[in-house]
Design a protein around this motif. Structure first.
Motif, PDB file in Angstrom:
ATOM      1  N   GLN A  13       0.832  -1.207   0.000  1.00  0.00           N
ATOM      2  CA  GLN A  13       0.000   0.000   0.000  1.00  0.00           C
ATOM      3  C   GLN A  13       0.866   1.256   0.000  1.00  0.00           C
ATOM      4  O   GLN A  13       0.581   2.233  -0.686  1.00  0.00           O
ATOM      5  N   ARG A  14       1.930   1.228   0.809  1.00  0.00           N
ATOM      6  CA  ARG A  14       2.837   2.373   0.906  1.00  0.00           C
ATOM      7  C   ARG A  14       3.523   2.637  -0.427  1.00  0.00           C
ATOM      8  O   ARG A  14       3.601   3.770  -0.896  1.00  0.00           O
ATOM      9  N   LYS A  15       3.977   1.577  -1.080  1.00  0.00           N
ATOM     10  CA  LYS A  15       4.650   1.715  -2.372  1.00  0.00           C
ATOM     11  C   LYS A  15       3.687   2.292  -3.421  1.00  0.00           C
ATOM     12  O   LYS A  15       4.050   3.185  -4.180  1.00  0.00           O
ATOM     13  N   ARG A  19       4.172   5.911  -5.245  1.00  0.00           N
ATOM     14  CA  ARG A  19       4.265   5.944  -6.711  1.00  0.00           C
ATOM     15  C   ARG A  19       3.199   6.863  -7.295  1.00  0.00           C
ATOM     16  O   ARG A  19       3.468   7.645  -8.210  1.00  0.00           O
ATOM     17  N   ASN A  20       1.982   6.777  -6.741  1.00  0.00           N
ATOM     18  CA  ASN A  20       0.872   7.592  -7.221  1.00  0.00           C
ATOM     19  C   ASN A  20       1.160   9.073  -6.998  1.00  0.00           C
ATOM     20  O   ASN A  20       0.942   9.898  -7.884  1.00  0.00           O
ATOM     21  N   GLN A  21       1.668   9.411  -5.823  1.00  0.00           N
ATOM     22  CA  GLN A  21       1.914  10.819  -5.527  1.00  0.00           C
ATOM     23  C   GLN A  21       3.108  11.364  -6.311  1.00  0.00           C
ATOM     24  O   GLN A  21       3.086  12.518  -6.738  1.00  0.00           O
ATOM     25  N   VAL A  22       4.138  10.558  -6.529  1.00  0.00           N
ATOM     26  CA  VAL A  22       5.277  11.003  -7.341  1.00  0.00           C
ATOM     27  C   VAL A  22       4.825  11.230  -8.782  1.00  0.00           C
ATOM     28  O   VAL A  22       5.188  12.226  -9.408  1.00  0.00           O
ATOM     29  N   LEU A 115       7.133   5.443 -11.897  1.00  0.00           N
ATOM     30  CA  LEU A 115       6.005   6.231 -12.401  1.00  0.00           C
ATOM     31  C   LEU A 115       4.906   5.351 -12.987  1.00  0.00           C
ATOM     32  O   LEU A 115       5.193   4.399 -13.713  1.00  0.00           O
ATOM     33  N   TYR A 116       3.670   5.691 -12.677  1.00  0.00           N
ATOM     34  CA  TYR A 116       2.521   5.015 -13.271  1.00  0.00           C
ATOM     35  C   TYR A 116       2.256   5.599 -14.663  1.00  0.00           C
ATOM     36  O   TYR A 116       2.571   6.755 -14.918  1.00  0.00           O
TER      37      TYR A 116
END
Length: 178
Positions: A13-15, A19-22, A115-116
């Motif tokens: 969940q943390r990862k 990733r989402n916020q970056v 990055l997503y």
């Protein structure tokens, strides 16, 4: 004491959260989040930007010949009859492409690990699958963000406190690219 904040989440969940916020920070240029999350996102984002700055000029330009289908005024492919079959007509076109050097390719793949993928939907086609386009965030990092920070030695992001969140009183901040 560990080297990172756990943010009251399991590892996966943390990862995903980071990733989402970056991804959002690189795509939009600024995000609003809590102070603890912002400090963790800052570490990852600054690493990616530093990598982009280091590898921004590490490519060669190559001219290639490509076959492109000829199109009519409506944008449809031109076909002609050859031996009783309809065959598409192709033209040969010279194109210049950027070919990454091995270290830049490695940097691009490292960025893609974090990055997503981002899809941009035009406002007039909202809710439709058509006309959506995939945004290449590593390309954005190399071509837009890295030249802006080329003469800077770190410190690519800024954290500005904006007050406490209403529900739980957590300190909210704006994390933005400088």
């Amino acid at each position: 004491m560990s080297g990172y904040r756990k943010l009251s989440r399991t590892a996966d969940q943390r990862k995903a959260l980071l990733r989402n916020q970056v991804t959002a920070l690189i795509y939009r240029g600024r995000i609003v989040t809590t102070e603890a999350k912002a400090k963790e996102v800052r570490k990852i984002a600054e690493g990616l930007i530093a990598m982009a700055v280091r590898e921004k000029d590490n490519f060669t330009t190559v001219t290639v010949t490509a076959k492109v289908a000829r199109k009519d005024k409506d944008g449809k492919r031109v076909k002609e009859v050859v031996d009783g079959k309809k065959v598409t007509v192709y033209d040969e076109v010279q194109k210049e492409i950027k070919k990454d050097m091995p270290s830049r390719l490695h940097a691009r793949r490292q960025m893609l690990k974090v990055l997503y993928p981002v899809k941009e939907v035009p406002t007039e086609a909202a809710g439709r699958k058509r006309n959506t386009k995939q945004i290449d965030l590593p390309k954005k990092l190399f071509e837009e963000i890295a030249p802006k920070y080329a003469d800077r030695n770190g410190g690519y992001t800024r954290i500005v406190k904006i007050g406490q969140r209403r529900g739980d009183g957590a300190m909210e901040v704006v994390l933005e690219l400088v």
